[in-house]
Design an enzyme around this catalytic site. Structure first.
Site, PDB file in Angstrom:
ATOM      1  N   CYS A   2      39.798  32.111  35.583  1.00 42.39           N
ATOM      2  CA  CYS A   2      38.903  31.215  35.913  1.00 42.39           C
ATOM      3  C   CYS A   2      37.497  30.481  35.084  1.00 42.39           C
ATOM      4  O   CYS A   2      36.663  30.873  34.575  1.00 42.39           O
ATOM      5  CB  CYS A   2      38.424  31.840  37.157  1.00 42.39           C
TER       6      CYS A   2
HETATM    7  N1  GLN Z   1      39.973  38.808  38.779  1.00 45.01           N
HETATM    8  C1  GLN Z   1      39.531  37.435  40.034  1.00 45.01           C
HETATM    9  C2  GLN Z   1      40.425  37.188  40.339  1.00 45.01           C
HETATM   10  O1  GLN Z   1      41.986  37.697  40.167  1.00 45.01           O
HETATM   11  C3  GLN Z   1      38.613  36.314  38.780  1.00 45.01           C
HETATM   12  C4  GLN Z   1      39.999  35.731  37.712  1.00 45.01           C
HETATM   13  C5  GLN Z   1      39.223  35.141  37.320  1.00 45.01           C
HETATM   14  O2  GLN Z   1      37.786  35.545  36.139  1.00 45.01           O
HETATM   15  N2  GLN Z   1      40.183  34.232  36.288  1.00 45.01           N
HETATM   16  O3  GLN Z   1      41.090  36.441  40.671  1.00 45.01           O
END
Ligand code: GLN
Length: 292
Positions: A2
């Site tokens: 993210c």
């Molecule tokens: N693990 C979290 C999710 O699946 C954040 C993912 C991320 O940082 N890509 O929402």
């Protein structure tokens, strides 16, 4: 993984901030440049939180948010609705779901409470087991610090049962981390054991890392007035201008004031200011037990 963005300063339009610059959060959803392992695009939804000033003198700002599980570029509300809302602070994120985690609106950051908004960029491997163990540690911290059977008993009880983790609005590491963090925020008092939001983030990150050293924990928290953040594995940059401050996974433009933040840092930002300190590790449980 993210990408997230936090702003504090004079009022900005929420959608404008998300689309600001040639490498905006919007663009980072399909063309991120610093993904550091895992994921290629951030197409599993997005969200934004902004704050409404209270009419009551001295009362805290109230948070509002918009989220969608669809890729950000498919949603005209970013320009047509969020583009018309103004706020002195914004937290926004685009999501790349960790493999095995659900793709749904409730899994998209920001996670919010009445006054707080929170985003997590990262992953806690084996999060179901690890976060139950983290909760047990937090319970010990409160039990050791607070006398039994006093008015502090509510705070003592905060982490007494793993059932609290069932309050997570989605079955993801990020939503469960938010349950733990908002408990710590609710327990802030001048006497401690948690005295500030920065303290809450420090305790949470250190406790998770003690149980899961491979956890990736870039956290971003806001209350409409301050921003707090951590770096643990993923990228984060800060832009401190005269009257505003932006924290962003990746700079959205070529402004020379952007500074990359090192790993394992704790950041506190207000308009035009930012302090950065080292995150501390906790001692291992065995050392603590041996001493007590
Ligand atoms: N693990 C979290 C999710 O699946 C954040 C993912 C991320 O940082 N890509 O929402």
């Amino acid at each position: 993984m993210c990408r997230h963005l936090g702003y504090v300063g004079p009022p900005v339009r929420v959608g404008e901030l998300m689309m600001r610059g040639p490498h905006s959060l919007y663009v980072q959803s399909w063309a991120p440049s610093e993904m550091r392992a895992g994921g290629t695009i951030n197409a599993d939804g997005f969200g934004a939180a902004w704050w409404r000033r209270s009419d009551v003198e001295g009362a805290r700002d109230t948070v509002a948010r918009y989220r969608n599980q669809a890729p950000i570029w498919t949603d005209p509300a970013v320009a047509e609705v969020l583009g018309h809302l103004e706020s002195r602070s914004v937290i926004a994120a685009v999501r790349s779901a960790t493999i095995g985690m659900p793709i749904e609106r409730n899994a998209c950051a920001p996670f919010t409470d009445e006054h707080w908004a929170f985003s997590h960029n990262g992953v806690v491997p084996d999060w179901r087991t690890i976060l139950v163990a983290v909760l047990a540690d937090l319970n010990e911290v409160f039990a050791a610090a607070l006398p039994p059977a006093t008015e502090s008993s509510d705070r003592r009880a905060l982490f007494s049962s793993p059932a609290v983790l069932l309050e997570a609005e989605s079955l993801t590491d990020s939503a469960a981390l938010w349950v733990l963090l908002r408990g710590l925020l609710a327990a802030i008092t001048p006497e401690g054991p948690v005295t500030s939001p920065a303290d809450a983030l420090q305790l949470l990150v250190a406790t998770v890392l003690r149980h899961q050293p491979t956890a990736r924990l870039n956290l971003l928290l806001g209350n409409g007035v301050h921003l707090w953040a951590t770096t643990c594995w993923h990228s984060l940059s800060v832009l401190v201008a005269d009257d505003y401050t932006v924290l962003s996974s990746e700079p959205y433009d070529a402004d020379p004031r952007w500074q990359p933040i090192a790993d394992h840092q704790l950041i506190t930002a207000t308009p035009g200011h930012c302090t950065i300190t080292e995150l501390h590790a906790l001692e291992s449980p065995t050392t603590e037990r041996a001493r007590s």
